[in-house]
Scaffold this motif. Structure first.
Motif, PDB file in Angstrom:
ATOM      1  N   GLU A 282      22.168  29.342  -2.314  1.00 14.47           N
ATOM      2  CA  GLU A 282      21.298  28.246  -1.873  1.00 14.47           C
ATOM      3  C   GLU A 282      20.033  28.174  -2.739  1.00 14.47           C
ATOM      4  O   GLU A 282      19.645  27.108  -3.222  1.00 14.47           O
ATOM      5  CB  GLU A 282      20.906  28.420  -0.389  1.00 14.47           C
ATOM      6  CG  GLU A 282      19.904  27.361   0.053  1.00 14.47           C
ATOM      7  CD  GLU A 282      19.718  27.286   1.560  1.00 14.47           C
ATOM      8  OE1 GLU A 282      20.660  27.660   2.311  1.00 14.47           O
ATOM      9  OE2 GLU A 282      18.642  26.830   1.987  1.00 14.47           O
ATOM     10  N   ALA A 283      19.399  29.343  -2.951  1.00 15.33           N
ATOM     11  CA  ALA A 283      18.125  29.354  -3.676  1.00 15.33           C
ATOM     12  C   ALA A 283      18.298  28.863  -5.114  1.00 15.33           C
ATOM     13  O   ALA A 283      17.504  28.053  -5.600  1.00 15.33           O
ATOM     14  CB  ALA A 283      17.542  30.773  -3.661  1.00 15.33           C
ATOM     15  N   LEU A 284      19.348  29.325  -5.796  1.00 18.60           N
ATOM     16  CA  LEU A 284      19.498  28.967  -7.210  1.00 18.60           C
ATOM     17  C   LEU A 284      19.971  27.520  -7.372  1.00 18.60           C
ATOM     18  O   LEU A 284      19.590  26.837  -8.331  1.00 18.60           O
ATOM     19  CB  LEU A 284      20.453  29.946  -7.910  1.00 18.60           C
ATOM     20  CG  LEU A 284      19.936  31.392  -7.976  1.00 18.60           C
ATOM     21  CD1 LEU A 284      20.930  32.295  -8.689  1.00 18.60           C
ATOM     22  CD2 LEU A 284      18.563  31.468  -8.661  1.00 18.60           C
ATOM     23  N   THR A 285      20.784  27.033  -6.441  1.00 19.35           N
ATOM     24  CA  THR A 285      21.171  25.612  -6.494  1.00 19.35           C
ATOM     25  C   THR A 285      19.916  24.753  -6.372  1.00 19.35           C
ATOM     26  O   THR A 285      19.739  23.775  -7.115  1.00 19.35           O
ATOM     27  CB  THR A 285      22.158  25.272  -5.361  1.00 19.35           C
ATOM     28  OG1 THR A 285      23.291  26.139  -5.455  1.00 19.35           O
ATOM     29  CG2 THR A 285      22.652  23.825  -5.476  1.00 19.35           C
ATOM     30  N   ASP A 286      19.042  25.128  -5.453  1.00 18.52           N
ATOM     31  CA  ASP A 286      17.811  24.357  -5.262  1.00 18.52           C
ATOM     32  C   ASP A 286      16.882  24.468  -6.472  1.00 18.52           C
ATOM     33  O   ASP A 286      16.205  23.508  -6.830  1.00 18.52           O
ATOM     34  CB  ASP A 286      17.087  24.816  -3.986  1.00 18.52           C
ATOM     35  CG  ASP A 286      17.836  24.383  -2.724  1.00 18.52           C
ATOM     36  OD1 ASP A 286      18.788  23.578  -2.845  1.00 18.52           O
ATOM     37  OD2 ASP A 286      17.475  24.845  -1.618  1.00 18.52           O
ATOM     38  N   GLU A 287      16.849  25.637  -7.113  1.00 18.42           N
ATOM     39  CA  GLU A 287      16.023  25.790  -8.323  1.00 18.42           C
ATOM     40  C   GLU A 287      16.500  24.862  -9.437  1.00 18.42           C
ATOM     41  O   GLU A 287      15.704  24.238 -10.136  1.00 18.42           O
ATOM     42  CB  GLU A 287      16.051  27.252  -8.814  1.00 18.42           C
ATOM     43  CG  GLU A 287      15.272  28.232  -7.943  1.00 18.42           C
ATOM     44  CD  GLU A 287      13.807  27.872  -7.826  1.00 18.42           C
ATOM     45  OE1 GLU A 287      13.099  27.870  -8.839  1.00 18.42           O
ATOM     46  OE2 GLU A 287      13.367  27.551  -6.695  1.00 18.42           O
ATOM     47  N   VAL A 288      17.824  24.786  -9.601  1.00 19.56           N
ATOM     48  CA  VAL A 288      18.372  23.910 -10.639  1.00 19.56           C
ATOM     49  C   VAL A 288      18.137  22.446 -10.254  1.00 19.56           C
ATOM     50  O   VAL A 288      17.772  21.620 -11.091  1.00 19.56           O
ATOM     51  CB  VAL A 288      19.872  24.202 -10.872  1.00 19.56           C
ATOM     52  CG1 VAL A 288      20.519  23.143 -11.768  1.00 19.56           C
ATOM     53  CG2 VAL A 288      20.038  25.590 -11.498  1.00 19.56           C
TER      54      VAL A 288
END
Lengths: 257, 95
Positions: A28-34
Motif C-alpha cells: 500500500e505504502a509504495l503504491t501510494d508513493e509512486v
C-alpha cells in the motif's frame, strides 16, 4: 498519455526477510508513493520471514481459511489490498514480487491486456530458464506442466500495483489443510485436485531459488532497465504504521468475515 | 445460506445470506474476483438486501447493476454471476 517501460527509471528493492503484515503494508505504502510521484516506478522482490496465508481483498476469511489448522501450523493469516485468491506461503517456497507502476503504463488497456503487459518480462525470464510459460487469463501464469503462479492487480490513484506469487516448492498437503478449496472453484479447471494444479519452479528448473530470482531480475534489467535501490526510512515508517494500525487489526482481516 | 458460482473463465463468486419475511437479509458477497473501487463490494450487498426471495436472476442482476458506483470496474465477476450465486444460495438443491 500512455508511457512505456523504458520511459521510466525502474528501481529494485530486494530486502532481508520481513514479516507478512509488513509486506501487506509495503504494497500500500509504495503504491501510494509512486502514485504521488515521490518514488520512481519500482520492482520489489519479497523475502518472507515467516509462513502466511494471504487472502484476497474480497475473500471471506471463514470460507477460505481453516483458522484452527493455520494456528496449529503457526501460520499467520493476512489480507492484502488486491483482489484474487488465497496464497499459501512458507519462507523459501515461493517467489513473490510487486511492481509499482504509474497508471500511464497501462492507460487505455483492458484488465487482460494490462496483466499480459505486466507479466511479459517474467514469461520471458521463465523462457530463458527453459520453461515454456504463458499468461493465462484471467490472472494465472501457466506452463505445460501446470500452473506456476498467479498475479493480482489493483489501481490506486495514479498508480497500478501488480504483484505475483509463483510456487518454487510447495507442501501441498499442508496447503490443503489450511486453505478451504471448494469444488466449485475447480469446476472449469479440468483437474481433480488442487495439489495437481500447481507445478513448482524447483522441479521445473532444478535451480536454487536464489538463482531463479537472480535470473528474473537480470531479465527485467535487460528489458526495462533497473537500478538498485532500498526502502527509504520514511517509507518503512509509514509501512510499519500501516501494519500496526490497519493490516494487523481485526476489522481489516475480517472485513469480509 | 451459501451459494457459489464460477462463471466459465471467471473467478469464484460467493454469496452468504438469510431470508427474513420472504426477503434477502444479511447478504454478503465474497470471492477471488477483482472489483474496484473497494466500496463496490458493500454497494452490491446493499443492492441485494431486502429483495424478495422469489426475484428472478435477470431482475437481481439489474438490481446489482443499478447499485454499483458509477466508476466500478469488474474482472472475473458480473452482475449476472452474482445473481446466479444468490439463486444457488436460495435453492441449493438445484446447484
Amino acid at each position: 498519455m500512455r508511457t512505456h517501460w523504458r520511459d521510466h527509471g525502474w528501481q529494485l528493492i530486494h530486502d532481508a526477510p520481513q514479516p507478512p503484515l509488513l509486506h501487506m503494508a509495503l504494497d500500500e505504502a509504495l503504491t501510494d508513493e509512486v502514485a504521488a510521484g515521490r518514488r520512481p516506478p519500482t520492482l520489489r522482490v519479497w523475502e518472507w520471514a515467516s509462513p502466511a496465508v494471504v487472502i484476497g481483498r474480497f475473500q471471506s476469511l471463514r470460507n477460505e481459511v481453516d483458522g484452527e489448522a493455520a494456528r496449529r501450523h503457526g501460520i499467520e493469516v493476512v489480507r492484502r489490498i488486491s483482489g484474487g485468491g488465497a496464497m499459501f506461503i512458507e519462507p523459501g517456497n515461493t517467489i513473490t514480487y510487486s511492481i509499482y507502476a504509474p497508471a500511464s503504463l497501462v492507460e487505455g488497456l483492458s484488465f487482460q491486456e494490462s496483466y499480459a503487459l505486466m507479466d511479459a518480462w517474467v514469461i520471458a525470464a521463465l523462457g530463458e530458464l527453459g520453461i515454456r510459460a504463458w499468461y493465462q487469463p484471467l490472472n494465472d501464469i501457466a506452463s505445460d506442466a501446470g500452473k506456476i503462479g498467479g498475479a493480482a492487480q489493483t489501481r490506486r490513484g495514479g498508480a497500478v500495483l501488480h504483484h505475483v506469487t509463483m510456487a518454487y516448492d510447495i507442501d501441498a498437503a499442508k496447503m490443503l489443510e489450511v486453505l478451504r478449496i471448494g469444488r466449485e472453484k475447480l469446476s472449469d479447471k479440468g483437474t481433480r485436485s488442487a495439489a495437481k494444479r500447481v507445478d513448482p519452479l524447483r522441479s521445473q528448473t532444478g535451480l536454487p531459488r536464489e538463482a531463479v530470482i537472480a535470473r528474473m531480475v537480470d531479465t527485467f534489467r535487460r528489458r526495462h532497465g533497473l537500478a538498485d535501490d532500498a526502502l527509504r526510512p520514511g517509507e518503512l515508517a509509514r509501512a510499519q504504521a500501516l501494519a500496526q494500525h490497519k493490516f494487523g487489526t481485526a476489522p481489516w482481516l475480517a472485513d469480509v468475515p | 445460506m451459501h451459494g457459489e458460482y464460477k462463471m466459465p473463465g471467471g473467478k469464484l463468486v460467493v454469496v452468504d445470506l438469510d431470508v427474513r419475511d420472504g426477503r434477502l437479509a444479511h447478504v454478503r458477497l465474497s470471492g477471488d474476483f477483482f472489483l474496484e473501487p473497494d466500496e463496490a463490494l458493500r454497494a452490491i450487498d446493499r443492492a441485494l438486501e431486502g429483495q424478495p426471495a422469489d426475484t428472478g436472476e435477470h431482475a437481481l442482476a439489474e438490481a446489482v447493476r443499478r447499485g454499483l458506483p458509477a466508476d466500478t470496474l469488474m474482472y472475473g465477476i458480473s452482475p449476472e454471476a452474482v445473481a446466479v450465486a444468490v439463486h444457488r444460495a436460495l435453492r441449493p438443491e438445484t446447484a
